[in-house]
Design a protein around this motif. Structure first.
Motif, PDB file in Angstrom:
ATOM      1  N   ASP A  49      78.717  47.149  13.574  1.00 16.89           N
ATOM      2  CA  ASP A  49      78.068  45.853  13.811  1.00 16.89           C
ATOM      3  C   ASP A  49      77.981  45.515  15.296  1.00 16.89           C
ATOM      4  N   LEU A  50      78.693  46.256  16.127  1.00 17.39           N
ATOM      5  CA  LEU A  50      78.867  45.859  17.522  1.00 17.39           C
ATOM      6  C   LEU A  50      77.551  45.697  18.277  1.00 17.39           C
ATOM      7  N   GLU A  51      76.634  46.609  18.137  1.00 15.88           N
ATOM      8  CA  GLU A  51      75.362  46.488  18.853  1.00 15.88           C
ATOM      9  C   GLU A  51      74.635  45.207  18.452  1.00 15.88           C
ATOM     10  N   ARG A  52      74.617  44.905  17.171  1.00 19.69           N
ATOM     11  CA  ARG A  52      73.964  43.681  16.685  1.00 19.69           C
ATOM     12  C   ARG A  52      74.689  42.439  17.209  1.00 19.69           C
ATOM     13  N   GLU A 111      85.638  48.593  24.268  1.00 19.01           N
ATOM     14  CA  GLU A 111      87.059  48.328  24.491  1.00 19.01           C
ATOM     15  C   GLU A 111      87.459  46.944  23.986  1.00 19.01           C
ATOM     16  N   ALA A 112      86.608  45.957  24.229  1.00 16.89           N
ATOM     17  CA  ALA A 112      86.899  44.606  23.748  1.00 16.89           C
ATOM     18  C   ALA A 112      86.931  44.574  22.223  1.00 16.89           C
ATOM     19  N   PHE A 113      85.978  45.253  21.590  1.00 16.48           N
ATOM     20  CA  PHE A 113      85.951  45.287  20.129  1.00 16.48           C
ATOM     21  C   PHE A 113      87.234  45.905  19.579  1.00 16.48           C
ATOM     22  N   PRO A 152      73.098  53.258  25.399  1.00 19.17           N
ATOM     23  CA  PRO A 152      74.259  52.841  24.623  1.00 19.17           C
ATOM     24  C   PRO A 152      74.937  51.623  25.247  1.00 19.17           C
ATOM     25  N   LEU A 153      75.705  50.928  24.411  1.00 16.60           N
ATOM     26  CA  LEU A 153      76.416  49.737  24.880  1.00 16.60           C
ATOM     27  C   LEU A 153      77.398  50.099  25.987  1.00 16.60           C
ATOM     28  N   HIS A 154      77.594  49.150  26.869  1.00 14.40           N
ATOM     29  CA  HIS A 154      78.567  49.328  27.939  1.00 14.40           C
ATOM     30  C   HIS A 154      79.954  49.515  27.321  1.00 14.40           C
ATOM     31  N   GLN A 155      80.738  50.375  27.912  1.00 19.47           N
ATOM     32  CA  GLN A 155      82.085  50.696  27.423  1.00 19.47           C
ATOM     33  C   GLN A 155      82.982  49.457  27.306  1.00 19.47           C
TER      34      GLN A 155
END
Length: 150
Positions: free
Chosen positions: A11-14, A41-43, A34-37
């Protein structure tokens, strides 16, 4: 039917898209792929911490809302636990349909189930509609919040 659940890694990208879908979020979030690292890490930190919940609202199998619920023990109020609601976003095409209110009420239900006695949140002063929304569902502006960016 609206479903509320813990966010999953997929779900992270959304979620990041939802956080960016906002006047203030546009300038501070990064939706590149791709999403920033840092998001990854936060997720991982949030999902691995029993005092945090990242809740998504799902409608017709699409993630349309998100909020983070953080539980904090306090010595004040006779050692009561508090919950802080942060990062509330509803997809722009779904705003005004009651999804935000349903998501906040779900967060409150979860907080009550954990024995929380006080739920608090902040909203940016630039979001006057958000302040009105929270007051409409029972929140009161009893304190002046302050932040220091580091």
């Amino acid at each position: 039917m609206m479903i509320f659940r813990e966010a999953k890694r997929e779900d992270l990208e959304r979620i990041v898209q939802l956080l960016a879908d906002d006047v203030l979020g546009t300038s501070r979030e990064d939706v590149s792929s791709p999403l920033h690292q840092d998001y990854e890490e936060a997720f991982e930190a949030i999902s691995g911490d029993s005092h945090n919940e990242l809740i998504v609202a799902e409608w017709d199998e699409n993630v349309v809302g998100v909020c983070q619920l953080t539980y904090i023990p306090y010595l004040t109020h006779r050692g009561a636990w508090r919950a802080i609601i942060e990062g509330v976003r509803i997809a722009s095409e779904c705003r005004g349909e009651g999804f935000g209110e349903a998501l906040i009420k779900e967060a409150i239900v979860r907080a009550k189930a954990k024995g929380v006695r006080l739920v608090q949140l902040t909203t940016d002063k630039q979001r006057s509609q958000a302040k009105h929304f929270y007051e409409k569902i029972g929140f009161k502006a009893t304190h002046e919040g302050m932040k220091l960016k580091l």
